[in-house]
Design an enzyme around this catalytic site. Structure first.
Site, short mmCIF file in Angstrom:
data_model
loop_
_atom_site.label_atom_id
_atom_site.label_comp_id
_atom_site.label_asym_id
_atom_site.label_seq_id
_atom_site.Cartn_x
_atom_site.Cartn_y
_atom_site.Cartn_z
N GLU A 133 -0.65 -9.16 -0.55
CA GLU A 133 -2.08 -9.37 -0.30
C GLU A 133 -2.86 -9.43 -1.62
O GLU A 133 -3.79 -10.22 -1.76
CB GLU A 133 -2.60 -8.25 0.62
N GLU A 140 4.36 -5.01 7.33
CA GLU A 140 3.58 -3.93 7.95
C GLU A 140 3.99 -3.63 9.38
O GLU A 140 4.04 -2.48 9.80
CB GLU A 140 2.07 -4.25 7.89
N ALA A 175 0.88 -1.17 0.00
CA ALA A 175 0.00 0.00 0.00
C ALA A 175 0.91 1.22 0.00
O ALA A 175 2.06 1.15 0.46
CB ALA A 175 -0.87 -0.02 1.24
#
Ligand code: CO8
Length: 260
Positions: A115, A135, A67
């Site tokens: 993911e 993360e 992300a």
């Protein structure tokens, strides 16, 4: 010229290749990229000339480096909820759309990149690929389904260690764990995906879509429930002309020609 700011689209004999194209950010996923991916996937699902989708990243360094970290610098809890929800919506669509989606992991697949690959039907990787859910190094946790899908695809203890340490694994290790179906030289990756796509494209698209639906939906049911869904879906195939054509072709010793 692509209709998308962050995606390249190419069709090759029934396979639609969607390339995430933000090389300066190593193809990181921000809301705009995710929304474009959503549109591109819906468009592939609706296009009868497309039977298989391949998702990859531009350049030779990254599939998707996660992300977008810059996007998360100043967001609050409500923004984070909205961002995570977009990712979940798009990745759930990959699972529910009636066409197989292959992840061609050509470089790092970190965080949201892993993911994304996990939501695809299966993964082929170049020997330069690395997978990881880093993360926790950022004070975050996987938020696009990684905690759940990784546990369902590799042994639980391994999934937990990868999430808690945030350490990456190489393509060969991912292959050994069963996360990746095939590892290739970087320049051979797309052809390997296309070769697999070609085999799928020769099959009944109704049978493939039905099998995908049962395999995805059944994964979280009890075995008797899932088997019951399989019986119903199997029976429903006979509402199309594909079983007749497939079985007749076998008995007549010819290749089947399934209607579109
Ligand atoms: N987001 C935004 N930009 C990124 C990202 C990213 N995830 N990764 C790399 N970039 C950018 C870098 O900032 C850099 O930009 P610039 O040139 O402007 O400084 C450019 O890409 C190139 O990166 P590097 O210079 O770092 O290249 P290296 O070859 O030295 O390193 C790495 C490559 C190892 C991939 C390194 O860039 C890296 O570690 N990236 C971050 C990987 C990461 O931590 N990913 C997880 C992100 S968090 C996440 O995915 C959460 C998902 C759930 C979200 C839920 C929503 C709330």
């Amino acid at each position: 010229m692509s209709e998308y700011a962050n995606l390249l689209i190419e069709d090759r004999e029934g396979a639609r290749i969607i390339t995430i194209n933000r090389p300066k950010a190593l193809n990181a996923l921000n809301p705009e990229v995710l929304n474009e991916l959503d549109q591109a996937l819906h468009s592939a699902a609706a296009d009868t000339s497309v039977g298989v989708v391949i998702i990859t990243g531009s350049g030779d360094r990254a599939f998707v480096a996660g992300a977008d970290i810059k996007h998360m610098q100043d967001i609050n809890a409500a923004d984070a909820y909205a961002f995570a929800s977009i990712g979940h919506r798009v990745f759930q669509y990959i699972e529910s759309m009636p066409k197989p989606v292959i992840a061609a992991v050509n470089g790092v697949a970190f965080g949201g990149g892993s993911e994304l690959a996990l939501a695809c039907d299966f993964i082929y990787a170049s020997n330069k690929a690395r997978f990881g859910l880093p993360e926790v190094k950022l004070g975050l946790m996987p938020g696009f389904g990684g905690t759940q899908r990784l546990m369902r695809k590799i042994p639980q203890g391994m999934a937990r260690e990868l999430v808690y340490t945030g350490e990456p694994i190489l393509a060969d290790e991912a292959h050994r764990l069963g996360l990746v179906n095939k590892v290739t030289e970087p320049e051979a990756l797309l052809d390997a995906c296309l070769e697999s796509a070609k085999k799928i494209l020769a099959r009944s698209h109704i049978a493939v879509a039905s099998a995908k639906k049962v395999m995805v939906d059944g994964a979280d049911m009890t075995l008797p429930q899932a088997c019951s869904v399989e019986i119903n879906t199997f029976a429903l195939l006979f509402a199309s002309d594909h079983p007749k054509e497939g079985v007749s072709a076998f008995l007549e010793k010819r290749e089947p020609k399934f209607s579109k």
